[in-house]
Design a protein around this motif. Structure first.
Motif: not given
Length: 447
Positions: A333, A336-339, A341-343, A345-346
């Motif tokens: 994870v 593939h996801v650095s931000d 906030y995106v993590l 929210c997901t």
């Protein structure tokens, strides 16, 4: 079958890419056969939690059975969590809450407050929401809904109002108030216990720390319901509730003793004067010694499904760490996801979807052991992610099976499944927006 396929696809988002990543580049510390066993047991448990083909408690107990039998963890590691202090805290709080119901204290307080609402629909609605939210902050929210349901229906009828105008908002209020404290919702207690086991260096959330999120959610809901009832309250329906007379136990002096003990325990927990487990158990035993309730009543007040669910899934935490599965998921994870906030929210979106179609306690038990290693692997604090998962699991409004409170008002309110989707979607958005605004600010992503 279509519903099961959708659910499996959602779980696969988390599990299958991780296994694929592991197959390509397994770290030395990872035991790959055990990793696949862990993923298989987790997926099987998730399917059984979702479908409820067998009772939730049975599914949870089968998890340590499978993991120890297949050699992923030892027998001691599989069952040691059943004597964990977090489990004992939950048991003590369930018994303590039962004393307030057994003596009639909770019912008496509810009756006194709701009866002052008069015949105004708006006033009755706001009074009921604030009362149930307040009680749900200190007592099991399903129990609060159950004891106040007959009272609210009776008062609505006396005010010549349809119960359907009041009941769904009050069911939602139980979820709002449950987000205020540690004991209001089972997901909060479960998340706190897993956090203490998987990331002990970060400690646990304090008793009222959840109120940073739950209190604004409750107050905003009361204001919005008062200002925009036309859009937020279901229309009047035919009254189909079979109302029985509400029998309030006459606990006499024991009623006030039980209330006093309960709030004394809350004060001790909130101030840290007494450790959580000791305070909960001491309060429960005092209620038995003062004859506020019998030992049999105390035992009957324990929600054993929650207890077994939490204890059984703690063994999954041991297995994920020992096998290296947690590390694999985190590495995949994070790559593939650095931000953050995106993590954030997901993870909350996935939780919100799952919690509306399966037990919110089970959702928490599955998601929290996944998000903690992900956060630690990204060198982020697990606190905002665990709090986000707990609150997303607790604040669920879009189906009648999302929470016991939602289920309890289904028939008395003469609601349909689409009523929950229509009126719950708005509150799902409000809860999600507040999570984004509040949680990362109170609990920053960076340690």
């Amino acid at each position: 079958m279509k519903r099961i396929a959708v659910f499996l696809s959602t779980i696969a988002v988390f599990l299958l890419p991780a296994t694929a990543f592991a197959a390509v580049s397994p770290p030395q510390a990872v035991n790959m056969p055990h990793v696949y066993i862990v993923f298989g047991v987790l997926l099987a448990a998730a399917v059984l939690f979702f479908t409820e083909w067998i009772p939730l408690a049975v599914t949870s107990i089968l998890v340590p059975c499978a993991l120890s039998t297949l050699g992923v963890i030892t027998v001691k590691e599989a069952w040691v969590s059943f004597g964990d202090t977090s489990i004992l805290t939950i048991v003590g709080l369930f018994m303590l809450g039962e004393a307030t119901f057994a003596t009639g204290f909770a019912q008496r307080v509810a009756t006194m407050i709701i009866s002052k609402a008069g015949h105004s629909e708006t006033r009755l609605l706001v009074f009921a929401i604030l009362l149930i939210a307040f009680m749900s902050a200190f007592l099991n929210n399903a129990g609060v809904t159950a004891i106040t349901l007959p009272m609210i229906i009776s008062i609505a009828r006396k005010a010549h109002l349809s119960p359907s105008r009041i009941l769904l908002p009050t069911a939602y209020a139980a979820s709002f108030g449950g987000c205020i404290s540690l004991v209001g919702q089972a997901p909060s207690m479960v998340a706190n216990g897993i956090l203490a086991k998987m990331a002990p260096e970060y400690g646990q959330f304090a008793f009222f720390e959840f109120a940073w999120y739950g209190l604004p959610l409750t107050l905003i809901s009361a204001v919005l319901f008062a200002l925009f009832p036309r859009f937020l309250i279901p229309p009047a329906r035919e009254d189909v509730a079979e109302l029985k007379d509400v029998e309030v136990p006459d606990g006499g002096v024991h009623m006030w003793i039980a209330g006093g003990i309960y709030f004394l325990v809350i004060i001790c927990m909130a101030t840290g004067l007494v450790p959580l487990t000791s305070a909960a158990m001491l309060g429960a035993m005092l209620c038995i010694l003062t004859r506020c309730m019998t030992l049999k009543q105390a035992q009957a007040g324990i929600d054993w499904t929650t207890v077994w669910l939490f204890a059984g899934m703690l063994s999954m935490s041991f297995a994920m760490n020992k096998s290296g599965a947690a590390t694999l998921i985190a590495d995949f994870v994070v790559s593939h996801v650095s931000d953050p906030y995106v993590l954030f929210c997901t993870l909350m979106l996935v939780t919100a979807v799952l919690t509306n179609i399966m037990s919110n306690t089970a959702t928490t038990a599955i998601m929290v052991p996944l998000v903690i290693p992900i956060a630690l692997g990204a060198h982020l604090s697990p606190l905002p992610f665990v709090m986000g998962i707990a609150m997303s699991a607790a604040a669920c409004f879009m189906t009648p099976i999302a929470t016991p409170s939602n289920t309890l008002v289904l028939r008395p309110g003469n609601y349909t499944f689409l009523d929950y989707v229509r009126y719950g979607f708005f509150w799902q958005i409000v809860a999600f927006a507040l999570s984004l605004l509040i949680i990362p600010r109170v609990w920053p992503f960076l340690p």
